[in-house]
Design an enzyme around this catalytic site. Structure first.
Site, PDB file in Angstrom:
ATOM      1  N   GLU A 150      -0.999   6.608  -1.379  1.00  0.00           N
ATOM      2  CA  GLU A 150      -1.175   6.384   0.066  1.00  0.00           C
ATOM      3  C   GLU A 150      -0.619   5.022   0.462  1.00  0.00           C
ATOM      4  OE1 GLU A 150      -5.295   7.460   1.365  1.00  0.00           O
ATOM      5  OE2 GLU A 150      -5.353   8.282  -0.653  1.00  0.00           O
TER       6      GLU A 150
ATOM      7  N   SER B 206     -14.780   6.233  -3.910  1.00  0.00           N
ATOM      8  CA  SER B 206     -15.249   5.935  -2.557  1.00  0.00           C
ATOM      9  C   SER B 206     -16.516   5.104  -2.670  1.00  0.00           C
ATOM     10  CB  SER B 206     -15.521   7.246  -1.835  1.00  0.00           C
ATOM     11  OG  SER B 206     -16.505   7.055  -0.844  1.00  0.00           O
TER      12      SER B 206
ATOM     13  N   LYS C 228     -15.686  11.420  -5.005  1.00  0.00           N
ATOM     14  CA  LYS C 228     -14.287  11.154  -4.650  1.00  0.00           C
ATOM     15  C   LYS C 228     -13.466  10.520  -5.770  1.00  0.00           C
ATOM     16  CE  LYS C 228     -12.650  11.785  -0.908  1.00  0.00           C
ATOM     17  NZ  LYS C 228     -12.903  11.101   0.338  1.00  0.00           N
TER      18      LYS C 228
ATOM     19  N   TYR D 239      26.891 -19.800  12.418  1.00  0.00           N
ATOM     20  CA  TYR D 239      25.481 -19.899  12.052  1.00  0.00           C
ATOM     21  C   TYR D 239      24.603 -20.181  13.267  1.00  0.00           C
ATOM     22  CZ  TYR D 239      21.085 -21.445  10.020  1.00  0.00           C
ATOM     23  OH  TYR D 239      19.763 -21.558   9.718  1.00  0.00           O
TER      24      TYR D 239
ATOM     25  N   GLN E 293      17.530 -18.024   9.941  1.00  0.00           N
ATOM     26  CA  GLN E 293      16.515 -18.445   8.967  1.00  0.00           C
ATOM     27  C   GLN E 293      15.450 -17.350   8.801  1.00  0.00           C
ATOM     28  OE1 GLN E 293      15.260 -22.655   8.493  1.00  0.00           O
ATOM     29  NE2 GLN E 293      13.376 -21.989   9.464  1.00  0.00           N
TER      30      GLN E 293
ATOM     31  N   THR F 146       8.988  25.939   1.689  1.00  0.00           N
ATOM     32  CA  THR F 146       9.684  25.497   2.898  1.00  0.00           C
ATOM     33  C   THR F 146       8.625  25.585   3.994  1.00  0.00           C
ATOM     34  OG1 THR F 146      10.406  27.713   3.520  1.00  0.00           O
ATOM     35  CG2 THR F 146      11.922  26.449   2.147  1.00  0.00           C
ATOM     36  N   HIS F 147       8.671  24.674   4.935  1.00  0.00           N
ATOM     37  CA  HIS F 147       7.634  24.591   5.993  1.00  0.00           C
ATOM     38  C   HIS F 147       6.237  24.455   5.393  1.00  0.00           C
ATOM     39  CE1 HIS F 147      10.804  26.161   8.703  1.00  0.00           C
ATOM     40  NE2 HIS F 147      11.072  26.954   7.670  1.00  0.00           N
TER      41      HIS F 147
ATOM     42  N   ASN G  43      -9.698   9.145  -5.291  1.00  0.00           N
ATOM     43  CA  ASN G  43      -8.675   9.060  -4.251  1.00  0.00           C
ATOM     44  C   ASN G  43      -7.323   8.582  -4.789  1.00  0.00           C
ATOM     45  OD1 ASN G  43     -10.534   9.811  -2.285  1.00  0.00           O
ATOM     46  ND2 ASN G  43     -11.179   7.693  -1.962  1.00  0.00           N
TER      47      ASN G  43
END
Ligand code: ARG
Length: 458
Positions: A290, A277, A283, A317, A322, A155-156, A285
């Protein structure tokens, strides 16, 4: 190409306006639904004696051929057409002459587009739900393999109490179950046919709305023609459900990003689902997650487009509507794309159980259990809480953990402690003790997985 509505006009529409007005670049994806709807409409017109049976037959055969030609590439969509509805009707008339001109009897593009969009989204929702079921099953599999994989629950973002990876991942499976139910609920409400609403006030021809609704697999017909052509609640509902779904995928993605970091190292993505990378050779990633996190914003944005596009529209309408298509299509496409990438990524992800266990050993996630031990000896919880807090501070001072603190230290803090405290603060015991329904004990999560699978099979 001359406009089908050119009759009232004395000159051609400005070419810039033509482009501005046109929706064919994005609504052509509804060609199948448009043709299906037109076939049902012409069959109904014939059955009601509004056009001849032989005329309907010609129309149906020609529409089927148009569909085949579009799919084979023999017929190309004219980018200058106003929209897919006009394009198909135009081709139909070119191919079968005056009979083709009868198709649009007792119909308007307003009920036509509302119909096509409902049918298109009905299929799309089905395919999103199918993907969601796959995702939930992948989560169940992950959970099955990790019923005893202890990890710290947070938590937190602070280590809090012991759970298992199975318990954690099942929390996401529950969200996915709700996403499925929200989408199915919206799809059910959407499944009424607006065809026959006409431009806004139905028609004077004695058409049979129920017949087209039945032919097209609707549960019934919309009850008010103004509402039939101007309702886009189904777009807003589906986009809301997709926004919530994307929030769930984004939260999971955020956790995976964290778990992939050296600070956590709880999981390792398969090389096929990670990227490198251009400059830093070390790296690996988690770009996929993401991007899902990023695309969540986009789907929420599509929902905002729909809500703000609709909010000031008078009945019925209006051309503003559209704009519904690009927004809802993008929301659906994006959610599907994210799901299709996330499912195999989760499926191939390695769970680093040892690292999770090590993390569970740090952070005093058994402190509540230590306090509960004193409560079971008769101490009020608040007193037990205070004593345990002091013990944690003492552990930090001595650079140790509750599992390894000497019995002397325990007794110094409170005379109620005896050697049994080591059982109480043992991580596995802390976990197994939480065997309340919905809790992390392996048998509870096992039962939960079973229930999730039952719901998925419904
Ligand atoms: N392309 C239009 C749309 O997507 C079709 C309906 C046009 N109706 C009209 N009366 N101009 O909404």
């Amino acid at each position: 190409m001359a406009k089908m509505w050119a009759g009232r006009f004395s000159k051609e529409v400005d070419s810039q306006v033509n482009d501005f007005n046109s929706s064919v670049s994005f609504d052509s994806r509804m060609y199948k639904q448009d043709i299906k709807g037109s076939i049902a409409h012409s069959v109904m017109l014939a059955s009601c004696g509004i056009i001849g049976q032989d005329e309907a037959k010609q129309i149906v055969i020609a529409l089927d051929q148009i569909k085949k030609d579009l799919e084979s590439g023999a017929l190309q969509i004219d980018p200058n057409a106003e929209d897919i509805h006009m394009f198909i009707e135009q081709v139909l008339t070119e191919r079968i002459g005056d009979v083709g001109k009868k198709l649009h009897t007792a119909r308007s593009r307003n009920d036509q587009v509302a119909l096509d969009l409902r049918m298109y989204l009905r299929d799309e929702v089905k395919s999103v739900v199918k993907l969601l079921k796959q995702l939930a099953e992948t989560m169940c599999k992950l959970a099955d393999d990790n019923l005893e994989t202890v990890m710290p629950g947070y938590t937190h973002l602070q280590r809090a109490q012991p759970i298992t990876f199975a318990h954690h991942i099942c929390a996401y499976a529950e969200m996915i179950l709700r996403d499925i139910s929200r989408l199915q609920d919206a799809a059910k409400r959407m499944n009424l046919s607006p065809l026959g609403s006409g431009a806004l006030a139905t028609t004077t021809y004695e058409i049979n709305r129920q017949m087209t609704a039945d032919l097209l697999g609707f549960d019934g017909i919309t009850a008010n023609s103004l509402d039939g052509v101007s309702d886009r609640d189904f777009c807003m509902e589906i986009s809301s459900a997709l926004s919530i779904l994307m929030v769930h995928l984004s939260r999971l993605s955020e956790e995976i990003v964290l778990w992939c970091s050296w600070e956590f190292k709880f999981v390792e993505l398969d090389d096929a689902y990670a990227t490198g990378s251009s400059i830093m050779p070390q790296k690996k990633n988690p770009d996929v997650t993401e991007l899902i996190r990023g695309k969540c914003g986009r789907v929420i944005g599509d929902g905002m487009t729909l809500l703000s596009m609709m909010k000031n529209l008078p009945l019925a309408y209006n051309k503003d509507m559209q704009e519904d298509k690009e927004a809802i299509f993008d929301a659906v496409d994006t959610a599907k794309l994210c799901l299709k990438t996330l499912i195999p990524m989760l499926d191939t992800m390695t769970v680093l159980k040892d690292n999770m266990y090590k993390a569970a050993q740090r952070g005093f996630i058994n402190a509540t259990d230590c306090a509960d031990y004193l409560v079971k000896k008769g101490l009020p919880f608040r007193d037990a809480y205070k004593i345990t807090g002091a013990l944690v501070a003492r552990c930090i001072e001595l650079n140790t953990v509750l599992e390894e603190l000497s019995i002397k230290e325990y007794k110094k803090a409170c005379s109620l402690f005896d050697k049994k405290v080591y059982e109480a603060v043992n991580l596995l015991n802390c976990l197994n003790g939480r065997k309340i329904d919905g809790g992390p004990a392996p048998q509870c999560v096992k039962a939960e997985i079973e229930k999730i699978r039952q719901k998925l099979a419904e």
